[in-house]
Design a protein around this motif. Sequence first.
Motif, PDB file in Angstrom:
ATOM      1  N   THR A 181      16.103   3.105   5.439  1.00 41.77           N
ATOM      2  CA  THR A 181      14.711   2.536   5.627  1.00 41.77           C
ATOM      3  C   THR A 181      14.149   2.405   7.132  1.00 41.77           C
ATOM      4  N   SER A 182      15.990   2.069   7.604  1.00 45.43           N
ATOM      5  CA  SER A 182      15.688   1.358   9.398  1.00 45.43           C
ATOM      6  C   SER A 182      15.084   2.921  10.454  1.00 45.43           C
ATOM      7  N   ARG A 183      16.336   3.600   9.857  1.00 45.01           N
ATOM      8  CA  ARG A 183      15.878   4.977  10.604  1.00 45.01           C
ATOM      9  C   ARG A 183      14.674   5.108  11.057  1.00 45.01           C
ATOM     10  N   THR A 184      14.459   5.888   9.024  1.00 47.35           N
ATOM     11  CA  THR A 184      13.113   5.885   9.325  1.00 47.35           C
ATOM     12  C   THR A 184      12.086   5.154  10.363  1.00 47.35           C
ATOM     13  N   ASN A 185      11.767   4.252  10.359  1.00 48.65           N
ATOM     14  CA  ASN A 185      11.581   3.188  10.995  1.00 48.65           C
ATOM     15  C   ASN A 185      11.083   3.301  12.570  1.00 48.65           C
ATOM     16  N   LEU A 186      12.867   2.857  12.510  1.00 43.33           N
ATOM     17  CA  LEU A 186      12.666   3.354  14.318  1.00 43.33           C
ATOM     18  C   LEU A 186      12.077   4.688  14.376  1.00 43.33           C
ATOM     19  N   SER A 187      11.805   6.042  13.761  1.00 44.56           N
ATOM     20  CA  SER A 187      11.663   7.087  14.159  1.00 44.56           C
ATOM     21  C   SER A 187       9.895   6.721  14.540  1.00 44.56           C
ATOM     22  N   LEU A 188       9.775   6.391  13.861  1.00 47.71           N
ATOM     23  CA  LEU A 188       8.050   6.133  13.104  1.00 47.71           C
ATOM     24  C   LEU A 188       7.788   5.347  14.572  1.00 47.71           C
ATOM     25  N   VAL A 189       7.814   3.885  14.911  1.00 47.25           N
ATOM     26  CA  VAL A 189       7.902   3.482  16.064  1.00 47.25           C
ATOM     27  C   VAL A 189       8.022   3.817  17.145  1.00 47.25           C
ATOM     28  N   THR A 190       9.168   4.332  17.133  1.00 44.45           N
ATOM     29  CA  THR A 190       9.526   4.361  18.834  1.00 44.45           C
ATOM     30  C   THR A 190       8.202   6.305  18.999  1.00 44.45           C
ATOM     31  N   VAL A 191       7.895   7.040  17.859  1.00 47.93           N
ATOM     32  CA  VAL A 191       7.316   7.952  18.130  1.00 47.93           C
ATOM     33  C   VAL A 191       5.891   7.514  18.515  1.00 47.93           C
ATOM     34  N   ILE A 192       5.757   6.259  17.740  1.00 47.08           N
ATOM     35  CA  ILE A 192       3.612   6.068  17.804  1.00 47.08           C
ATOM     36  C   ILE A 192       3.956   5.521  19.108  1.00 47.08           C
ATOM     37  N   TYR A 193       4.332   4.322  19.120  1.00 47.46           N
ATOM     38  CA  TYR A 193       4.078   3.834  20.845  1.00 47.46           C
ATOM     39  C   TYR A 193       4.896   4.050  22.387  1.00 47.46           C
ATOM     40  N   GLY A 194       5.910   5.325  21.645  1.00 47.94           N
ATOM     41  CA  GLY A 194       5.501   6.286  23.299  1.00 47.94           C
ATOM     42  C   GLY A 194       4.264   7.437  23.116  1.00 47.94           C
TER      43      GLY A 194
ATOM     44  N   ALA B 252       0.679  -1.240   0.457  1.00 48.94           N
ATOM     45  CA  ALA B 252       0.272   0.412  -0.023  1.00 48.94           C
ATOM     46  C   ALA B 252       0.571   0.950  -0.272  1.00 48.94           C
ATOM     47  N   PRO B 253       0.467   2.985   0.291  1.00 52.93           N
ATOM     48  CA  PRO B 253       1.709   3.444  -0.108  1.00 52.93           C
ATOM     49  C   PRO B 253       1.467   4.179   1.315  1.00 52.93           C
ATOM     50  N   LEU B 254       2.524   4.878   1.532  1.00 51.73           N
ATOM     51  CA  LEU B 254       3.134   4.844   3.244  1.00 51.73           C
ATOM     52  C   LEU B 254       1.876   5.865   3.780  1.00 51.73           C
ATOM     53  N   GLY B 255       1.300   6.585   3.488  1.00 54.45           N
ATOM     54  CA  GLY B 255      -0.504   7.430   4.500  1.00 54.45           C
ATOM     55  C   GLY B 255      -1.103   5.895   5.056  1.00 54.45           C
ATOM     56  N   PRO B 256      -1.389   5.181   3.910  1.00 56.43           N
ATOM     57  CA  PRO B 256      -2.414   4.789   4.570  1.00 56.43           C
ATOM     58  C   PRO B 256      -1.608   3.387   5.970  1.00 56.43           C
ATOM     59  N   MET B 257      -0.714   3.181   5.288  1.00 54.92           N
ATOM     60  CA  MET B 257       0.493   2.544   6.039  1.00 54.92           C
ATOM     61  C   MET B 257       0.397   2.845   7.404  1.00 54.92           C
ATOM     62  N   VAL B 258       1.370   3.897   7.862  1.00 55.99           N
ATOM     63  CA  VAL B 258       1.677   4.768   8.411  1.00 55.99           C
ATOM     64  C   VAL B 258       0.125   4.477   9.762  1.00 55.99           C
ATOM     65  N   GLU B 259      -0.515   5.515   8.977  1.00 60.23           N
ATOM     66  CA  GLU B 259      -2.305   5.463   9.567  1.00 60.23           C
ATOM     67  C   GLU B 259      -3.200   3.693  10.061  1.00 60.23           C
ATOM     68  N   ALA B 260      -2.478   3.197   9.506  1.00 58.71           N
ATOM     69  CA  ALA B 260      -4.025   1.701   9.900  1.00 58.71           C
ATOM     70  C   ALA B 260      -2.619   0.875  10.924  1.00 58.71           C
ATOM     71  N   LEU B 261      -1.228   1.809  11.051  1.00 58.12           N
ATOM     72  CA  LEU B 261      -0.194   1.117  12.932  1.00 58.12           C
ATOM     73  C   LEU B 261      -0.546   1.388  13.403  1.00 58.12           C
ATOM     74  N   ILE B 262      -0.477   2.916  13.222  1.00 58.54           N
ATOM     75  CA  ILE B 262      -1.347   4.409  14.465  1.00 58.54           C
ATOM     76  C   ILE B 262      -3.077   3.374  15.003  1.00 58.54           C
ATOM     77  N   GLU B 263      -3.383   2.959  14.007  1.00 60.14           N
ATOM     78  CA  GLU B 263      -5.237   2.560  14.617  1.00 60.14           C
ATOM     79  C   GLU B 263      -5.006   1.139  14.909  1.00 60.14           C
ATOM     80  N   THR B 264      -4.191   0.407  14.304  1.00 58.51           N
ATOM     81  CA  THR B 264      -3.835  -0.996  15.090  1.00 58.51           C
ATOM     82  C   THR B 264      -3.487  -1.170  16.427  1.00 58.51           C
ATOM     83  N   TYR B 265      -2.056  -0.590  16.898  1.00 58.21           N
ATOM     84  CA  TYR B 265      -1.656  -0.125  18.026  1.00 58.21           C
ATOM     85  C   TYR B 265      -2.545   0.230  19.382  1.00 58.21           C
ATOM     86  N   TRP B 266      -3.013   1.908  18.526  1.00 54.02           N
ATOM     87  CA  TRP B 266      -3.755   2.491  19.365  1.00 54.02           C
ATOM     88  C   TRP B 266      -4.917   1.615  20.143  1.00 54.02           C
TER      89      TRP B 266
END
Lengths: 188, 188
Positions: free
Chosen positions: B140-153, B74-88
Amino acid sequence: MTVEAIFEATIQVLLRDGMNALTTTRVAERAGVSVGTMYQYFPNKQALVYALNARYLDALAARIEVTCQEQSGAPLGPMVEALIETYWTAKTERADITQALYRSVAELNNDALIHAFADRVDRATTEMFSSASDANFADTSRTNLSLVTVIYGTVRNAFERALSEREVTDLKQDLKTMCRAYLANVTV
Amino acid sequence: MTVEAIFEATIQVLLRDGMNALTTTRVAERAGVSVGTMYQYFPNKQALVYALNARYLDALAARIEVTCQEQSGAPLGPMVEALIETYWTAKTERADITQALYRSVAELNNDALIHAFADRVDRATTEMFSSASDANFADTSRTNLSLVTVIYGTVRNAFERALSEREVTDLKQDLKTMCRAYLANVTV
DNA sequence: CCAAAACCTGAAGCTTTCTTCACATTGTGG
DNA sequence: CCACAATGTGAAGAAAGCTTCAGGTTTTGG
């Protein structure tokens, strides 16, 4: 001073052996005083841990308030970066203590403590953001809440992962990027 | 099943009385079994709390993996939203349990647990982001780390403030905005 | 239906910890 | 130098928790 020695000893024990091993005897021993002395300053063990955290949060809040005053009237970008920098530094310059305290509060009735801290700091940051030279929020308190929650949460989570120095630098940088990008979106 | 009853009782006690009051006797009593039975399944109290957390984290990781697979390509936008939604959602649908576990891990030697979880989930999210139709990361791994740390935190910190439903909705929305804005900045 | 395995019981031992208090030491003002 | 207050001491009481184990109950499989 005796109280200071007890506080320091508490941190030491917390660091070395964790919360489970935090006993009155051990703290007193490490502080170089007797148990009785401890009970002259704190009515019980929980009060000791509570006071330790209160003291820490008070100092942290004070530092944030200083930054907020310094940044008063500045543009939003530098503002949010300064806030991130202050909070990050405060938490990481004594990472061991931060970690120890994060663990010790967990088994406290900490709601009052946390909320008092949050209210105090929110007041400072909200006022700072309102004063920004380019401030133009649709909803100031909403933006403030989003920013501080993301920033504080990120810092905390960064602690739980054992990040390399490089990763920390990158993460901090990216957090700033995110906050700035967000601000660009919510200012009219 | 007996083990399930013990797990459930552990959560109940944790919720009602906190980690301090989590005693083998109390857990057994609430589970409707004898202490001896508990010791047939867990060698000691710590093992019980550890197992409870392991079980929870395993389920959480599995849910995240499902989302990552669903969003593959999928495109990045929906992806990150889905991740946030699932975790939340995973964290808030049983907010009481989440809170209880956050507190219980604090006094565990939880590093191994946390890192195993982080590694597993990072693998899933990194793979997902790499597969994005519009993926084009400098790192990639940097971006991933930043996203998940911000989201989970952020999710975690949102828990510690007692937010109104309105505030939660707004915060989640803003978190999505931030992540999308960040992604727009780091993709070439 | 029976024997063996699996499962459960909960009182009691052992350890640990918190907290108290009667007494000792140190500091202070006159 | 003295009396009094402030501060410190640490052994012991009291309470609570973890864990064990000898024996009971239930399930299983033939």
